[in-house]
Design an enzyme around this catalytic site. Structure first.
Site, short mmCIF file in Angstrom:
data_model
loop_
_atom_site.label_atom_id
_atom_site.label_comp_id
_atom_site.label_asym_id
_atom_site.label_seq_id
_atom_site.Cartn_x
_atom_site.Cartn_y
_atom_site.Cartn_z
N ARG A 96 -31.48 15.14 -16.58
CA ARG A 96 -31.25 15.46 -17.99
C ARG A 96 -30.55 14.31 -18.71
O ARG A 96 -29.72 14.52 -19.59
CB ARG A 96 -30.44 16.73 -18.14
CG ARG A 96 -29.15 16.76 -17.35
CD ARG A 96 -28.32 17.89 -17.85
NE ARG A 96 -27.22 18.17 -16.96
CZ ARG A 96 -26.30 19.09 -17.22
NH1 ARG A 96 -26.37 19.79 -18.33
NH2 ARG A 96 -25.32 19.31 -16.40
N LYS A 116 -27.07 12.09 -22.40
CA LYS A 116 -27.13 13.22 -21.45
C LYS A 116 -27.50 14.47 -22.23
O LYS A 116 -26.95 14.71 -23.31
CB LYS A 116 -25.78 13.38 -20.77
CG LYS A 116 -25.70 14.61 -19.89
CD LYS A 116 -24.35 14.71 -19.22
CE LYS A 116 -24.23 16.03 -18.48
NZ LYS A 116 -22.95 16.18 -17.82
N ASP A 128 -33.86 22.41 -17.51
CA ASP A 128 -34.40 22.26 -18.86
C ASP A 128 -34.10 20.89 -19.46
O ASP A 128 -34.53 20.61 -20.58
CB ASP A 128 -33.85 23.38 -19.76
CG ASP A 128 -32.34 23.36 -19.86
OD1 ASP A 128 -31.70 22.48 -19.24
OD2 ASP A 128 -31.78 24.25 -20.54
N GLY A 129 -33.35 20.08 -18.74
CA GLY A 129 -33.06 18.74 -19.25
C GLY A 129 -32.00 18.72 -20.34
O GLY A 129 -31.73 17.68 -20.93
N ARG A 186 -25.48 4.46 -7.90
CA ARG A 186 -24.70 5.37 -7.06
C ARG A 186 -24.96 5.09 -5.59
O ARG A 186 -25.97 4.44 -5.26
CB ARG A 186 -25.15 6.82 -7.32
CG ARG A 186 -25.16 7.22 -8.75
CD ARG A 186 -26.38 8.10 -9.07
NE ARG A 186 -26.54 8.24 -10.52
CZ ARG A 186 -26.02 9.22 -11.23
NH1 ARG A 186 -25.37 10.18 -10.63
NH2 ARG A 186 -26.17 9.25 -12.53
N ASP A 255 -24.46 11.41 -4.63
CA ASP A 255 -25.09 11.01 -5.89
C ASP A 255 -24.06 10.92 -7.02
O ASP A 255 -24.37 10.42 -8.09
CB ASP A 255 -26.22 11.97 -6.28
CG ASP A 255 -25.79 13.42 -6.23
OD1 ASP A 255 -25.40 13.88 -5.14
OD2 ASP A 255 -25.82 14.09 -7.27
N ASN A 256 -22.87 11.41 -6.76
CA ASN A 256 -21.84 11.34 -7.79
C ASN A 256 -20.77 10.30 -7.47
O ASN A 256 -19.66 10.36 -7.98
CB ASN A 256 -21.20 12.72 -7.98
CG ASN A 256 -22.18 13.70 -8.60
OD1 ASN A 256 -23.09 13.29 -9.32
ND2 ASN A 256 -22.01 14.97 -8.30
N ASP A 265 -19.54 11.85 -13.32
CA ASP A 265 -19.91 13.26 -13.19
C ASP A 265 -18.71 14.19 -13.35
O ASP A 265 -17.99 14.47 -12.40
CB ASP A 265 -20.63 13.54 -11.87
CG ASP A 265 -21.50 14.77 -12.01
OD1 ASP A 265 -20.96 15.80 -12.43
OD2 ASP A 265 -22.71 14.68 -11.76
P1 AMP Z 1 -24.86 17.27 -10.97
O1 AMP Z 1 -24.40 18.53 -10.32
O2 AMP Z 1 -24.49 17.18 -12.41
O3 AMP Z 1 -24.51 16.04 -10.21
O4 AMP Z 1 -26.45 17.33 -11.01
C1 AMP Z 1 -27.25 17.32 -9.86
C2 AMP Z 1 -28.67 17.08 -10.24
O5 AMP Z 1 -29.16 18.15 -11.06
C3 AMP Z 1 -28.92 15.80 -11.02
O6 AMP Z 1 -30.14 15.28 -10.55
C4 AMP Z 1 -29.03 16.29 -12.44
O7 AMP Z 1 -29.79 15.43 -13.24
C5 AMP Z 1 -29.73 17.62 -12.25
N1 AMP Z 1 -29.49 18.57 -13.36
C6 AMP Z 1 -28.34 19.22 -13.66
N2 AMP Z 1 -28.52 20.02 -14.74
C7 AMP Z 1 -29.79 19.87 -15.14
C8 AMP Z 1 -30.59 20.42 -16.20
N3 AMP Z 1 -30.10 21.30 -17.07
N4 AMP Z 1 -31.87 20.00 -16.30
C9 AMP Z 1 -32.39 19.12 -15.43
N5 AMP Z 1 -31.71 18.58 -14.41
C10 AMP Z 1 -30.42 18.93 -14.26
MG MG Z 2 -24.36 14.15 -10.94
#
Ligand code: AMP
Ligand code: MG
Length: 489
Positions: A96, A116, A128-129, A186, A255-256, A265
């Site tokens: 997203r 973002k 949903d991005g 990352r 990844d974070n 993050d």
């Molecule tokens: P995070 O927990 O923020 O590190 O996210 C983990 C993964 O989920 C990453 O690849 C984000 O881009 C993806 N992600 C989180 N929320 C959304 C969303 N609403 N739509 C698409 N991808 C998401």
């Molecule tokens: Mg992340």
């Protein structure tokens, strides 16, 4: 969709994406939003990046920061990456977010400017991005606070309300956040390449990372090995600085973890009120994997995953590579302990280690845990003799500890140094969870941006003694350990 806007703003894109393996990124444009409204800009930060918001019309700024129009020379991309999430390997990517490009400041410093909540990308999976306004503002507040505290971090440039709802448990107002990192490379980026078994690609990524963040390593004999050592050092420094201010990242998946050593993050992070090593705030971290006290251990684990990706570059012979990497990690625990102890010593005004200093510090932390004393305010009390809840500091066992501490201070060579050290290392103000929630509620329910601006001003000046006695220091009745945070909001 690029338009000739952004040059007056000072955007100066100079993208080196073609240095990277092309499957590491997807060219993708942000998805336009219905009724964008620019509600927040970080003008002073913009200035430090040689951007000047006052030179551009509100209309153009809104177009850029909503993602409705790409500024001149922007090549918007979403990055692929992988990651161990709670220990399990997953293929991920910017689901997203899109990077608008690498902006170069007048001093030739490069930063990645990213939107973002800008819509779906090839890595969105079921998502949903999009992003909701509350979490976007929370990231804004906490990353600014981290900057104010002197901790490496991504920072935010702007927030746009989209005029569209995002559907979570209930419909919430949507927003697009513009945030800036020294790069979004990352540990998970390296893992993605390792998964592809693309040694040449890994070499390109190592080279790109060294050019971007560790230029002094440029002509090293073994660049991958030197990069590993440099990233270990950065991560130790970062985690130690989190522990200095009671920060719990909350989702230290690989990844974070940014190889630049910045905090990235800001989903489920939180700050300690009462001191507790086991403090966990993230609603999904039931095992406490990412608890306050586990952050050093998990960082060690994450860096091992990083090292694994580099092994084929460290040495052609796998056994030799493993031996070299193992030698590097041999020193990890000591390095961490040394950095942590040095940081904690500064918090109590000591600079030169003496036998027993570690025990003195442990006694103080144990005391805090026993009495559920507030982490930040205890150090404020030690620094200034005054704090929010003074009662607990009248307890016999605390006074006994203070006697030990004072006699230790008397043995310091420079008698005034302790005041400076303590003032520099003990913030008066942190973004307390309860206050952050109140401020967010004010914006979301009553559009009260003034309280947000006031809070941000104080967060950018957190060591200033004039804030002692402020409303922002108030502690929750239950010590704050029941506070809950959420991922992927
Ligand atoms: P995070 O927990 O923020 O590190 O996210 C983990 C993964 O989920 C990453 O690849 C984000 O881009 C993806 N992600 C989180 N929320 C959304 C969303 N609403 N739509 C698409 N991808 C998401
Ligand atoms: Mg992340």
């Amino acid at each position: 969709m690029n338009q000739n806007i952004g040059t007056d703003l000072g955007l100066n894109f100079d993208n080196d994406y073609d240095r990277l393996p092309n499957y590491l990124l997807s060219k993708v444009a942000p998805e336009p939003v219905a009724s964008p409204e620019l509600i927040l800009t970080n003008d002073s930060y913009a200035k430090s990046l040689d951007l000047n918001f006052s030179k551009v019309s509100l209309k153009s700024l809104t177009k850029i920061f909503s993602g409705n129009v790409l500024p001149k020379d922007s090549e918007s991309v979403a990055f692929a990456y992988a990651g161990h999430q709670f220990g399990f390997f997953t293929v991920l990517g910017d689901g997203r977010a899109v990077s608008l490009g690498e902006h170069k400041t007048k001093k030739n410093i490069k930063v990645d400017i990213q939107l973002k909540g800008s819509g779906k990308t090839p890595y969105s999976r079921q998502g949903d991005g999009r992003a909701a306004l509350g979490p976007v503002l929370r990231e804004y507040i906490i990353s600014e606070a981290m900057f104010g505290l002197g901790i490496p971090t991504t920072r935010c440039l702007a927030v746009v309300k989209t005029g569209e709802d995002v559907i979570r448990e209930k419909p919430l107002p949507g927003a697009v956040l513009t945030r800036v990192a020294s790069s979004y490379i990352r540990v998970g980026t390296f893992q993605y390449l390792a998964l592809k078994k693309d040694i040449g690609g890994l070499e390109e990524l190592v080279d790109y990372t060294i050019n971007r963040h560790f230029i002094k390593l440029k002509n090293s004999e073994n660049p991958a090995l030197e990069l590993l050592k440099a990233v270990i050092k950065k991560q130790i420094d970062l985690v130690v600085s989190w522990m200095r201010v009671g920060f719990v990242h909350g989702v230290l998946n690989t990844d974070n973890v940014a190889v630049s050593g910045e905090t990235i993050d800001y989903g489920p992070c939180a700050f300690l009120d009462s001191y507790n090593k086991q403090a966990v705030f993230s609603s999904i971290d039931s095992s406490g994997r990412y608890s306050f006290g586990n952050q050093p251990i998990i960082t060690h684990w994450n860096l091992l995953r990083f090292a694994e990706t580099l092994l084929p570059l460290i040495h052609k012979d796998q056994k030799t590579a493993l031996k070299i990497a193992a030698d590097v990690f041999e020193g990890f625990e000591d390095m961490f302990k040394k950095a942590w102890l040095s940081m904690m010593m500064k918090k109590i005004g000591l600079s030169k280690e003496e036998v027993g200093d570690d025990i003195l510090i442990k006694k103080l932390l144990d005391w805090m845990e026993k009495h559920s004393a507030d982490f930040t305010n205890t150090f404020v009390f030690l620094t200034t003799g005054k704090s929010f809840n003074n009662k607990v500091y009248g307890k016999r066992d605390f006074l006994d500890w203070c006697d030990l501490w004072k006699s230790r201070l008397l043995r310091s060579k420079n008698k005034d140094e302790f005041k400076i050290l303590m003032g520099e290392n003990n913030p008066i103000i942190i973004p307390r969870n309860q206050v952050v929630e109140e401020v967010l509620d004010g914006v979301l329910s009553n559009n009260n941006l003034v309280s947000l601006f006031n809070f941000l001003d104080v967060l950018l000046d957190p060591y200033n003694i004039k804030h002692n006695g402020s409303y922002y220091q108030k502690t929750p009745k239950d010590g704050g350990l029941n506070y809950k945070t959420f991922c992927g909001t």
